[in-house]
Enzyme design. Structure first.
Site, short mmCIF file in Angstrom:
data_model
loop_
_atom_site.label_atom_id
_atom_site.label_comp_id
_atom_site.label_asym_id
_atom_site.label_seq_id
_atom_site.Cartn_x
_atom_site.Cartn_y
_atom_site.Cartn_z
N HIS A 1 -27.38 33.71 6.46
CA HIS A 1 -27.92 32.37 6.22
C HIS A 1 -29.05 32.36 5.19
O HIS A 1 -29.44 31.31 4.71
CB HIS A 1 -28.36 31.72 7.53
CG HIS A 1 -29.61 32.27 8.14
ND1 HIS A 1 -29.59 33.08 9.24
CD2 HIS A 1 -30.90 32.10 7.82
CE1 HIS A 1 -30.83 33.39 9.58
NE2 HIS A 1 -31.65 32.80 8.73
N ASP B 1 -23.81 36.86 11.12
CA ASP B 1 -24.96 36.42 10.32
C ASP B 1 -25.60 37.58 9.57
O ASP B 1 -26.81 37.76 9.54
CB ASP B 1 -26.01 35.72 11.20
CG ASP B 1 -27.05 34.97 10.38
OD1 ASP B 1 -26.77 34.68 9.20
OD2 ASP B 1 -28.15 34.69 10.90
N SER C 1 -36.47 35.74 8.52
CA SER C 1 -35.04 36.05 8.67
C SER C 1 -34.61 37.15 7.72
O SER C 1 -34.91 37.14 6.54
CB SER C 1 -34.19 34.81 8.40
OG SER C 1 -34.09 34.02 9.54
#
Length: 470
Positions: A183, A213, A293
């Site tokens: 992402h 992911d 992230s």
């Protein structure tokens, strides 16, 4: 999802005593850049002038100082209030998490710092140098772990349709292979990676794994980098100290500490295409925020044990509340190796259909079995309820997806199954499928029967498991 741009699902509610609380997704990961994004350059310039002379901060162009509330905040993260749900004794959590990332969120952030005013002279305070114990990090300390991993952690900025997404990454090879979240770089038009020495390099995407992911990108013109040391997430213990490193809110090289709060959490987040992404995650209370992230979660030996991916939020607060989630490095390593070797990773195939919107807390009920699938070969049938995968409890269909996804293609797993009150054990050898779309995507492979969980919409007739729009 963009680091920066997403995550939703269900989570544990202290108010109800439930080990899993209900939550709903944000409109996209962190939303599109708002007015603050457009002001970024002006605010940065104004903040720079104020700091350069060590004088009082300069008022912003709009004439307000101190700035009005939320002046420096990025776009809001929408969260609907949790709905009451049946109390459950399960240890699993499905979270609706905001991706620990940021779209245009750095806008005006520098202006949030206020300079201290000058104080009258007359008093001189003395200082003493640090002793050797303060400078030399002891092995097994947070300081030593940070010193080990910081040279292998990078900041990633991706230009996307909504503005700029920012995240973090982990160096895998000396010639520039970087592990991060899908992402963070999904839909990127161009990617810039900044190393710990401050140098910036363009990067390209080698391959992605939507179901896990995970993504691998490769720097251009880089060599002699310091690869990270990957650890063993399977040996982690609840309560074990860990360190998170990344670029929260654009603050590169930020180090925070905490513990492993739980293992085998079912994490459900919302991808860029609106589909649910379900994986088996680690839970930590180490503070991580948007921009973290793709960054490493490490043990005190400086070994990467997880890739930070999602955070649970409260109300309109998009920051850390002590509920962070990481992808176990054992899963990420397998996926990354396949991407680096072939460009396309694989994922295990079971071959059943069910609804992740259902919340019976009694197991994962199978609505249909795909013909010719491993599930059919093992004797599973519609109406069966899976209550365990190996020794791991299964409360619902999302749990089943996460537990199966934690395995590799070709693994044999033992499923505990009930039907009509009778319990039996079913041994299944998992199949394999290229991971080109999230497992929950009804369109993966281009038609019915192509999804590893049945090939049809797992939401039970087209319903969104998040209770509404994106």
């Amino acid at each position: 999802m963009s680091d920066e741009q997403r995550e939703h699902g269900r989570d544990a509610s202290a108010s109800t005593g439930d080990s899993r609380t209900e939550q709903y997704p944000v409109p996209s990961y962190a939303g599109a850049p708002g007015p603050a994004h457009a002001q970024r350059a002006d605010q940065a310039e104004a903040g720079q002038q104020g700091f350069a002379g060590y004088g009082p901060p300069q008022p912003p162009a709009d004439g307000f100082f101190p700035p009005p509330p939320n002046h420096f905040q990025g776009p809001p993260t929408a969260t609907l209030p949790p709905q009451p749900r049946k109390q459950r004794g399960m240890a699993t959590v499905v979270v609706a998490a905001v991706v620990a990332g940021l779209v245009g969120g750095g806008a005006g952030f520098g202006g949030a710092y206020a300079l201290l005013g000058d104080r009258p002279g007359g008093t001189t305070l003395s200082s003493a140098p640090q002793g050797p114990n303060a400078v030399n990090a002891a092995p097994g300390s947070v300081t030593a772990a940070a010193q080990t991993v910081l040279p292998s952690t990078v900041d990633i900025r991706a230009r996307v349709a909504q503005g700029e997404a920012e995240g973090s990454g982990v160096i895998l090879t000396a010639n520039g292979d970087i592990l991060t979240n899908n992402h963070v770089v999904a839909g990127a038009r161009d990617i810039s990676v900044t190393l710990s020495d401050g140098s910036a390099h363009p990067a390209t995407v080698v391959g992605t794994s939507p179901s896990y992911d995970i993504a691998v990108i490769r720097l251009q013109g880089a060599s002699g980098l310091t690869p990270s040391t990957l650890g063993d997430s399977n040996s982690l213990q609840v309560g074990q100290p860990v360190v998170a490193i990344g670029s929260p809110r654009g603050l590169t090289g930020t180090v925070t500490t905490g513990i492993v709060s739980a293992l085998d959490r079912t994490v459900t987040v919302q991808g860029e295409d609106g589909q649910a992404v379900v994986y088996n995650g680690l839970q930590t209370d180490a503070p991580i925020n948007q921009g973290n992230s793709g960054g490493p979660l490490v043990n005190l030996d400086g070994q990467v044990v997880g890739i930070n991916s999602a955070i649970e939020t409260a109300g309109q607060n998009a920051g850390s509340i002590g509920l962070g989630f990481a992808i176990p490095i054992d899963q990420a390593r397998r996926v990354a190796e396949e991407i680096m070797n072939s460009g396309t990773p694989t994922k295990p195939v079971l071959g059943v259909q069910g609804s992740i919107a259902a919340n019976s807390a009694e197991g994962a009920q199978i609505a249909a079995v795909q013909p010719g699938s491993p599930a059919e070969a093992a004797g599973l049938q519609a109406g069966d309820v899976v209550t365990k995968v190996g020794d791991d409890q299964v409360a619902d269909f999302a749990d089943l997806m996460a537990r199966v996804g934690a395995h590799s293609p070709g693994d044999q797993v033992a499923l505990t199954v009930t039907n009509g009150g009778a319990e039996r054990t079913v041994n299944v050898t998992l199949g394999s499928q290229p991971d080109k779309a999230a497992t929950t995507s009804p369109s993966e492979g281009g038609g019915s029967g192509s999804s590893p969980f049945g090939g049809q919409n797992p939401f039970g007739g087209g319903g969104n498991p998040f209770g509404g729009g994106n």
